[in-house]
Design a protein around this motif. Structure first.
Motif, PDB file in Angstrom:
ATOM      1  N   LYS A  67       0.839  -1.208   0.000  1.00  7.29           N
ATOM      2  CA  LYS A  67       0.000   0.000   0.000  1.00  7.29           C
ATOM      3  C   LYS A  67       0.864   1.245   0.000  1.00  7.29           C
ATOM      4  O   LYS A  67       0.646   2.192  -0.744  1.00  7.29           O
ATOM      5  CB  LYS A  67      -0.889   0.008   1.256  1.00  7.29           C
ATOM      6  N   ASP A  74      -6.385   0.098  -1.260  1.00  6.04           N
ATOM      7  CA  ASP A  74      -6.648  -1.021  -0.339  1.00  6.04           C
ATOM      8  C   ASP A  74      -6.201  -2.338  -0.986  1.00  6.04           C
ATOM      9  O   ASP A  74      -6.041  -2.407  -2.206  1.00  6.04           O
ATOM     10  CB  ASP A  74      -8.145  -1.079  -0.001  1.00  6.04           C
ATOM     11  N   SER A  97      -6.700   1.030  -6.593  1.00  4.22           N
ATOM     12  CA  SER A  97      -5.836   2.217  -6.637  1.00  4.22           C
ATOM     13  C   SER A  97      -6.496   3.263  -7.516  1.00  4.22           C
ATOM     14  O   SER A  97      -7.449   2.965  -8.256  1.00  4.22           O
ATOM     15  CB  SER A  97      -4.448   1.863  -7.176  1.00  4.22           C
TER      16      SER A  97
END
Lengths: 150, 81
Positions: A67, A74, A97
């Motif tokens: 991340k 997530d 993303s």
């Protein structure tokens, strides 16, 4: 962040729902599935074993790092254990993303890291025998993963 | 002091056991525990060159000190995915 080691079937829709976000313009999904051959040998089925609590812990650490590195929204990382037949999903990853390149690159990095570091083992079982795979993709003793405690 | 040792996959199969409770000296390191296990389970010695170790679910080097009450896992080369 959805992280799970389970002997139950892995569901793509659950992982995708878990990473969905209004800020995400891309969701990348990766499935590791059981194939019917390895190194020229026919495979009947695979038996996966895990150190479940540590596996989840390492999966979470890797997902947190992904991340951060790739600026992801997530991640969901799920690994199945027990007997898996040909075509069944052993590893399920979903990544969200803002843009697709981070999802693709982060996904690739995440899968590679998981295969090298998470304490899960597969046994190939065929007609008259079986063998634990301690494959070339795993780390040798000289290359302990990052974050080793002194 | 008490330490719990966990064995997995090829190593568990070879030893015929998945969990071992040991009474150790204070100051013992991971390699001391491993060497003591090898005396009881000499059939594990071919695995030693590729074994990794985890103390309380974190990878450690073999010279790490083993705390009282710790869980030490012997981790053969992983092959998940």
């Amino acid at each position: 962040m959805l992280i799970r080691v389970t002997d139950q079937e892995l569901r793509t829709d659950e992982a995708v729902a878990a990473v969905a976000s209004p800020r995400a313009g891309a969701i990348d999904v990766f499935l590791g599935v059981v194939r019917d051959n390895n190194l020229g040998r026919e495979v009947g089925y695979l038996e996966y074993e895990a150190y479940p609590s540590m596996a989840e812990r390492v999966m979470r650490e890797i997902a947190e790092e992904a991340k951060e590195r790739f600026g992801l929204e997530d991640c969901a990382v799920l690994h199945r254990t027990g007997r898996l037949e040909i075509g069944e999903t052993s590893l399920l990853i979903a990544i969200s993303s803002a843009h697709r390149s981070a999802a693709f690159e982060g996904g690739r990095w995440l899968v590679d890291a998981i295969k090298k570091q998470v304490p899960v083992w597969k046994k190939e079982v065929w007609g008259d025998g079986g063998a634990w795979i301690e494959g070339p993709e795993s780390l040798g003793v000289q290359q302990a993963p990052a974050g080793v405690r002194e | 002091m008490q330490v719990k040792v966990l064995l997995f996959a090829s190593v568990a199969e070879k030893a015929g056991v998945r969990k071992i409770q040991l009474d150790l000296e204070r100051g013992d390191r991971v390699c001391d525990v491993r060497d003591r296990l090898l005396r009881a389970y000499p059939q594990l010695s071919p695995h030693v060159p590729t074994l990794m170790y985890a103390l309380d679910e974190e990878y450690v080097r073999e010279d790490a000190l083993v705390p009282d009450g710790a869980t030490l896992a012997l981790i053969p080369p992983v092959s998940g995915g």
